[in-house]
Design an enzyme around this catalytic site. Structure first.
Site, PDB file in Angstrom:
ATOM      1  CE  LYS A  94      -4.263   1.304  -0.244  1.00 45.07           C
ATOM      2  NZ  LYS A  94      -5.098   0.892  -1.363  1.00 45.07           N
TER       3      LYS A  94
ATOM      4  CB  SER B 254      -8.326   0.717  -3.180  1.00 48.59           C
ATOM      5  OG  SER B 254      -7.922   0.637  -1.834  1.00 48.59           O
TER       6      SER B 254
END
Length: 628
Positions: free
Chosen positions: A193, A394
């Protein structure tokens, strides 16, 4: 007394002046709106002119009147992808359209899968017998991806071609925020991430580099394959691999490189190109002797509405960053989109839903609000099929888990199953100026979050635990939807971004296909006969729905034409600067746990509005709630 009268007259004069200015603005806006209405009756024989002066997007952003008042008119026009594709397909069946002209001089680009869709439409038109002529002073990756599908490619002899490919450097702010004394309190789950890395590192992490190299390699290979198939005679790969040698051999003559490598067919300025097209489709004497008979794009779109035969299948569009609230198109506002879904449930004639996602994600809370609305549709036995556009990562993938079947393109950017939150504090910066904080606490969280004195350990523990819980929820959603175990999802999650092809192999998507394939699947699941359906796009209501591009025409001006390598470099530099401002602003204004893929880079071609004042950001931060 005389002073009071003079002051009163002065105030009245100011009031009258403001009223006059307001009236002038109102009538000016009204005139511009009325004069911009497309004229479907103006269609005549000629070439369909696709003067793409801006970007191709899934859903154009709603223009804001305050942008006009503030003079913020440097954003490029946004062309709706489905309108461009439909116009090209309609031209293939229209005898009045003698050719298609691609004017790409001011084209600002689009997502790779979007441009592939446009290219496929151009191939269909060319197969139907419509010649396609492309012109630009300078070509780069996106404009050439479309031009490669043309019958003839023209270029100004003073122009050139450069292929940069995906990738490049990102900006990292760790050194800057350390010097400023700003503390970036980061809470995340996901080795890959990398959205928070600019605030915590001075360079790219090995994990992020690995993921980016894999993704960009696939996208670049796919781009090369598409362009080579469309224009097999061009030496594209060799030129892209070593452009400096080719340019040096040609002594800096980019036009010679383009012709020698068969990247273009003819060199000529715009007037020569216009004369050539006029010889093919007819001369239009009215504007100038060298102009060709052309069909305006907006007029043609208005004159060729989409078919409405058969039963309607509702299409919900989730485009842009996912946020809370009711904001207009350009941002995927969960309240607005959820309301559209609930309205669709009240319409008995809608037989299924297709969710078109083109979003890098955003607020986890907002993503869940949209997903829950889709689950209500499933409770009513309404089939739900997901169609991924350029990116569905996401929070975009969070929403996709509600689908009965997921379609993606090989170049779709998806995955990024991970969450984060970033909250700044300023204890170090203020301490440099002698400002400190002290007080009495009745609980460990009294006065928290304390952006002056710094966050307490209890708050940090709670926030990190909340982010970890959000990630666990994300993993469970994916595991349930994709029939995997949480550990299997975690292994392909951790915030890693995947291309559509790899995502299919990993079981994150079901099949390759675009919006038409998703509609066919939804119709099949609803028991509708082949061809006995049509898409009904459940777009938000617009007070000016008759406008050709859903906006006020004077808000967006024409994008400057790129005429050479220097102009190309300058515009890319400006986009990087805009991205830096937007990223810095995002640090201050995002208030929720984020399931967001900043590295997906889907909105870089759009105009960034990073003009919010520091005071406004501080106030927004100080009154915001902790991540949910």
């Amino acid at each position: 007394m005389q002073f009071a009268r003079a002051a009163w007259k002065f105030l009245v004069a100011i009031k009258d002046g403001m009223v006059l200015i307001a009236m002038l603005l109102f009538f000016g806006a009204l005139y511009a709106l009325l004069s911009s209405q497309p004229n479907s009756a103006a269609i005549r024989d000629g070439a369909l002119l696709l003067d793409l002066n801006g970007v191709i997007v899934e859903e154009p952003a709603a223009p804001r009147f305050e942008d006009f008042l503030a003079g913020a008119s440097d954003s490029p026009r946004e062309y709706r992808l489905r309108d461009v594709v439909h116009a090209i397909d309609a031209s293939a069946k229209n005898d009045q359209v003698k050719a298609i002209v691609l004017d790409l001089g001011s084209f600002a680009g689009g997502g790779q899968t979007s441009l592939t869709d446009v290219g496929e439409a151009l191939d269909r038109a060319k197969k139907a017998g419509k010649p396609i002529y492309a012109f630009a002073s300078f070509y780069s990756d996106d404009s050439y991806q479309l031009a490669a599908h043309a019958t003839e490619i023209w270029m100004d002899p003073m122009g050139g071609i450069i292929f940069a490919g995906p990738g490049g450097n990102r900006l990292y702010y760790k050194g800057l925020i350390d010097q400023l004394g700003v503390t970036a309190n980061i809470y995340r789950v996901g080795t890959y991430k990398s959205a928070v890395e600019p605030y915590m590192r001075a360079d790219q992490s090995p994990a992020a580099r690995e993921a980016s190299q894999a993704l960009y390699g696939v996208l670049w290979d796919s781009w090369l394959a598409e362009v080579k198939k469309a224009r097999p005679q061009a030496a594209i790969a060799s030129f892209a691999d070593d452009p400096a040698t080719y340019v040096k051999t040609a002594r800096g003559d980019l036009a010679k490189v383009a012709t020698d490598q068969k990247l273009v067919d003819k060199l000529g300025d715009r007037f020569a190109f216009d004369r050539f097209v006029a010889e093919q489709v007819g001369i239009d004497e009215a504007p100038s002797p060298d102009s060709f008979k052309s069909i305006d794009y907006d007029d043609f779109v208005a004159a060729n509405p989409a078919d409405t035969d058969g039963s309607p299948i509702g299409v919900i569009t989730v485009a842009g960053e996912i946020v809370d609230g009711e904001t207009g198109p350009g941002m995927a506002a969960s309240g607005r989109i959820a309301e559209q879904i609930y309205k669709a449930l009240d319409e008995d004639e809608i037989k299924a839903l297709v969710v078109r996602i083109d979003s890098p994600g955003g607020s986890a809370f907002a993503s869940e609000e949209i997903r829950l609305a889709l689950l209500e549709a499933k409770k009513k036995k309404l089939p739900i099929v997901v169609s991924m556009g350029d990116v569905a990562a996401s929070g975009g993938y969070w929403i996709a888990t509600a689908g009965d079947r997921i379609f993606a393109e090989p170049d779709t950017i998806t995955g990024s199953i991970g969450v984060f939150a970033v909250l700044p504090s300023f204890e170090k910066a203020l301490a440099k100026w002698g400002v400190t904080a002290d007080g009495v606490q009745t609980t460990p969280l009294s006065g928290e979050p304390d952006f002056v004195g710094g966050f307490g350990e209890d708050l940090n523990l709670i926030l990190q635990s909340g982010v970890e819980d959000s990630y666990a929820d994300f993993v469970k959603l994916v595991a349930t939807a994709r029939k995997k175990t949480p550990s299997e999802v975690d292994a392909i999650g951790q915030g890693r971004v995947w291309d559509g092809g790899t995502a299919r192999q990993l079981g994150l998507v079901d099949a390759f296909g675009g919006i038409s394939d998703a509609l066919a699947e939804a119709a099949k699941r609803a028991g509708l006969a082949e061809g006995d359906y049509h898409p009904r796009y459940l777009d938000p209501d617009s007070g000016f729905s008759w406008l050709p591009f859903d906006g006020i025409p004077f808000v967006r001006q024409e994008r400057a034409t790129v005429t050479g390598i220097v102009g190309w470099a300058a515009q890319r530099q400006k986009s990087v600067f805009d991205q830096a401002l937007a990223t810095a602003q995002g640090l201050m204004v995002r208030e929720d746990v984020q399931a967001l893929c900043l590295e997906c880079g889907t909105d870089l071609r759009r105009g960034q509005n990073a003009s919010a004042g520091l005071l406004d950001r501080l106030l927004a931060y100080s009154f915001s709630s902790a991540p949910r």
